[in-house]
Every structure is written in structure tokens, then in C-alpha cells.
Design a protein around this motif. Structure first.
Motif, short mmCIF file in Angstrom:
data_model
loop_
_atom_site.label_atom_id
_atom_site.label_comp_id
_atom_site.label_asym_id
_atom_site.label_seq_id
_atom_site.Cartn_x
_atom_site.Cartn_y
_atom_site.Cartn_z
N LEU A 161 -36.83 -25.17 28.18
CA LEU A 161 -38.15 -24.69 28.57
C LEU A 161 -38.82 -25.80 29.38
O LEU A 161 -39.78 -26.42 28.97
N ASN A 186 -42.30 -13.57 29.98
CA ASN A 186 -42.06 -14.80 29.21
C ASN A 186 -43.36 -15.57 29.01
O ASN A 186 -43.66 -16.07 27.92
N TYR A 201 -34.62 -26.16 21.27
CA TYR A 201 -35.55 -25.94 22.38
C TYR A 201 -35.97 -27.29 22.96
O TYR A 201 -36.44 -28.17 22.23
N ILE A 218 -38.51 -29.12 25.61
CA ILE A 218 -39.73 -28.93 26.39
C ILE A 218 -39.97 -30.19 27.22
O ILE A 218 -39.09 -31.04 27.33
N MET A 232 -44.43 -26.28 28.69
CA MET A 232 -43.34 -25.41 28.25
C MET A 232 -43.05 -24.42 29.38
O MET A 232 -43.94 -23.71 29.85
N CYS A 264 -41.22 -21.25 31.54
CA CYS A 264 -40.96 -19.82 31.33
C CYS A 264 -39.81 -19.33 32.21
O CYS A 264 -39.55 -18.13 32.24
N MET A 283 -38.32 -16.73 24.01
CA MET A 283 -39.71 -17.18 24.01
C MET A 283 -40.33 -17.03 22.62
O MET A 283 -41.06 -17.91 22.15
#
Length: 384
Positions: free
Chosen positions: A11, A275, A326, A328, A341, A343, A352
Motif C-alpha cells: 500500500l 479502494n 501490509y 505502508i 496508505m 490505493c 483494502m
């Protein structure tokens, strides 16, 4: 992460999560002078020009390297030594263009806005009207420092009215947000394979008005970033001057086929917008506040202000999300401490929602009851 998804979900603003089929396209070796590769390469360039309606006016010149290589090639090739560049800056990537122009010894000035505000066309019009004259105008379409979407159509109209060449950094918007040179005229646009096209890092490209490119011979301060020389080589031989990133280009070719199958710019943009909605709604339910007003938020990357709770430590938070699969991005803002973050990439609604759930679980581990930032906690609310 599931068994099927051994890699973390990215992300981020790029590199991004890519499809298994894009990855698989890189499993084969290709000769850079082989006819099959040259045909694949030519098709890539045709498809990229077609995405902006540039057939008959613009050509595509890819460049080995990251998107910044393409931006530097665009600025260096198209801005003559006696030119004057005006850069519209509201984030790190506008400032990077200024750094490039100064490295090249070109005359450059900036108009600047806070990182959480879009470029104001009225100020640009005032500057162009009052002088001194500029020859080139540069804009970052989607400034991923914050995720703010800048008003490209309005700036393109001003550039056309004042007879100024418009150079666009569309790194984080190309392929997901509509850009059509027939209705939003630009001289040149730089973008990259590994953003909304969902290819892999290693190649950028410039879409440039062919007549302008032909007149730019001798401008480039570096051989390897000379768009004129590379385009001339393609016209003469159909080949790259120097070793091309063959595996990366094969992945981009596959990514462009998948982009078309998803519905092109409209289809890709629709998925990213969904998203972004899921992410923003889910994070708000946990108390987090997006930095940007919804009118200025591009569905590319969302910046959230850091929570006011002193128990929130970004490095620990990042690690907890990473352990759940995940990845970021930290913020680059000066206006407020933040994190970002993304999309974009091969992500959908389930990913998501999973990311929001990972945030919730991380907050529990940290003992953070709410993601509300200090300004929200004091009643000031999010930035408009």
C-alpha cells in the motif's frame, strides 16, 4: 498474508503489488535486437501514446530507470539553455524538478503552495500575465507527497493561452486518471511503468509532441537522457541505443494488456476509487483523519495525520502491519506528521478491508483507542 499471497501487499506509491501474470512475463530471456522483442517494444510505445489520444501528434520515448530518470530526460531535452522554467510546487516532486533544472544550469523559478493544497490556477494566470516571460511550465498532476490532485485541465488551458510549453509529471496518475492531449493539451508528459499501469520498476517514459522533440536537438545535458537521440535511433533502426531492460519491458507489455482488459483508464480508475473509499471510510471509523479535503483527494494514495495518542509509535505500528502482510509508507510532509496508505496496484476491496482490519488490530496491540490527530482532538478538524 495467505499461502497464495506470499509477498506483502504494498500500500505504497510504488513499487506496487503486481499480478502473477505480470511477474511471469519476466521469466523469459529476450534478445534486445531480436525481432520478437522489437515488435513487443514498438507495441508498448503505440499503446502508451494511445492512452492519451496522442496518435499523430505525440511519440513515446522510454528511458531506462525510475520515473525520475524520465522527468530529468524531459526537462533536460525540452528546456533550452536560454529557456525559463516556471514550476508549480506543492510537494517533494515539484521540488525535485526544481533541483533537476538547477543541476542543468537552467533558469528556473517556482510558485509554491502548502502540501495539503492544490495549485491555484488564478495565481498561475497572474504570474503568466505579469511576467517576466517564461518558456516552459511544469506541473505534478498528482503530488504523492500528500495525494493531492492538481488541476491539470485548467493549467493546460493557461499554458495554451499564454503560448507556454507544458511539461507534466503524471507519474502517479497515468493510466488511472483521464488525460487526453486532444482536450488537455500538453507538450510532454513523464510517467513510469510501476505506478497505475501496474508494471514493475525499471523503465520510465516520456510522451512528447513530435514536432517539439525534433526542434530540441542539442538541448540535452546528458547522452543517456537525450530523448531526441533515442527517438532518432528508433526511427532509424527500431532499436534502443543502449541495453534495454528487456524483462521489465516484457512485464510492462503484459501489464498494458491487463490494463486494457480491465477497461483501460476508466476501469482502472474505478477500482482505485473504490479502494480509496473503503480505506478512508474504514480509517475514519477508527478515528484517523485524512489530511486532504475530499475535493482535492486523488484515489491514488491517502495521507493520514498521526494520532495524538502518545502510545502510537509509527515504527512499531509499521512493524505490526508488516507482520500482518501490509506495507505502508511514512509521510514526507512538513505541514503535519503523517503516514500514507496507497490505493493502487493489484489490490481490490478484500485487500483494502484487510488493511483496515490490520490497522485496528495494531491499535489494540499498541493500546491506542483512537487514531484521532491532535488537531481533531482539539476540535479543529481535518484540513479543508
Amino acid at each position: 498474508m495467505t499461502t497464495a499471497q506470499a509477498d506483502p501487499w504494498l500500500l505504497t506509491p510504488g513499487p506496487l503489488t503486481t499480478s502473477a501474470t505480470v511477474k511471469a512475463a519476466m521469466l523469459h530471456d529476450r534478445g534486445s535486437r531480436d525481432r520478437a522483442f522489437l515488435e513487443l517494444d514498438a507495441e508498448i510505445r503505440r499503446r502508451l501514446v494511445a492512452l492519451v489520444g496522442g496518435e499523430g501528434s505525440h511519440v513515446c520515448v522510454p528511458i531506462q530507470g525510475s520515473g525520475t530518470f524520465a522527468v530529468e530526460a524531459m526537462l533536460g531535452t525540452l528546456l533550452p539553455r536560454d529557456g525559463r522554467l516556471l514550476i508549480l510546487v506543492n510537494g517533494a516532486y515539484g521540488r525535485r524538478m526544481e533541483t533537476i533544472a538547477r543541476y542543468h544550469g537552467r533558469a528556473v523559478e517556482t510558485l509554491e503552495w502548502p502540501e495539503d493544497r492544490p495549485v491555484d490556477p488564478a495565481r498561475v494566470e497572474e504570474r503568466l500575465a505579469l511576467g517576466p516571460p517564461v518558456t516552459h511550465l511544469a506541473l505534478v498532476h498528482c503530488e504523492t507527497t500528500s495525494g493531492v490532485l492538481n488541476p491539470l485541465p485548467a493549467i493546460a488551458e493557461l499554458a495554451a493561452r499564454f503560448g507556454v510549453a507544458l511539461l507534466v509529471d503524471a507519474m502517479s496518475s497515468f493510466g488511472a486518471l483521464p488525460i487526453d492531449v486532444r482536450t488537455t493539451p500538453f507538450t510532454a508528459l513523464a510517467a513510469s511503468a510501476n505506478k497505475c499501469l501496474e508494471g514493475v520498476p525499471g523503465v520510465g517514459f516520456v510522451l512528447v509532441c513530435e514536432s517539439v522533440l525534433e526542434a530540441a536537438r542539442g538541448n540535452a545535458p546528458a547522452l543517456s537522457l537525450d530523448l531526441v537521440d533515442q527517438h532518432a535511433a528508433w526511427r532509424r533502426t527500431g532499436q534502443w541505443r543502449f541495453t534495454p531492460p528487456t524483462h521489465v519491458l516484457a512485464a510492462l507489455h503484459r501489464a498494458l494488456l491487463e490494463h486494457e482488459a480491465e477497461g483501460g483508464v476508466e476501469g482502472r480508475g474505478r477500482r482505485y476509487a473504490a479502494n480509496a473509499r473503503i480505506l478512508i471510510e474504514g480509517m475514519r471509523a477508527l478515528g484517523f483523519e485524512p489530511l486532504l479535503d475530499s475535493a482535492h483527494q486523488a484515489p491514488i494514495i491517502v495521507t493520514f495525520a498521526m494520532p495524538a495518542d502518545p502510545r502510537f509509535r509509527f515504527e512499531t505500528f509499521y512493524g505490526l502491519l508488516r507482520a500482518r502482510g501490509y506495507v505502508i509508507y511514512p509521510g514526507k510532509l512538513t505541514v503535519v506528521p503523517s503516514f500514507r496508505m496507497g490505493c493502487i496496484g493489484r489490490l481490490g476491496p478484500e485487500v483494502m478491508r484487510g488493511a483496515v482490519e490490520a490497522v485496528r488490530a495494531a491499535m489494540v496491540e499498541l493500546g491506542v483507542a483512537s487514531g484521532a490527530p491532535a488537531r481533531a482532538a482539539s476540535g479543529q478538524g481535518a484540513a479543508a
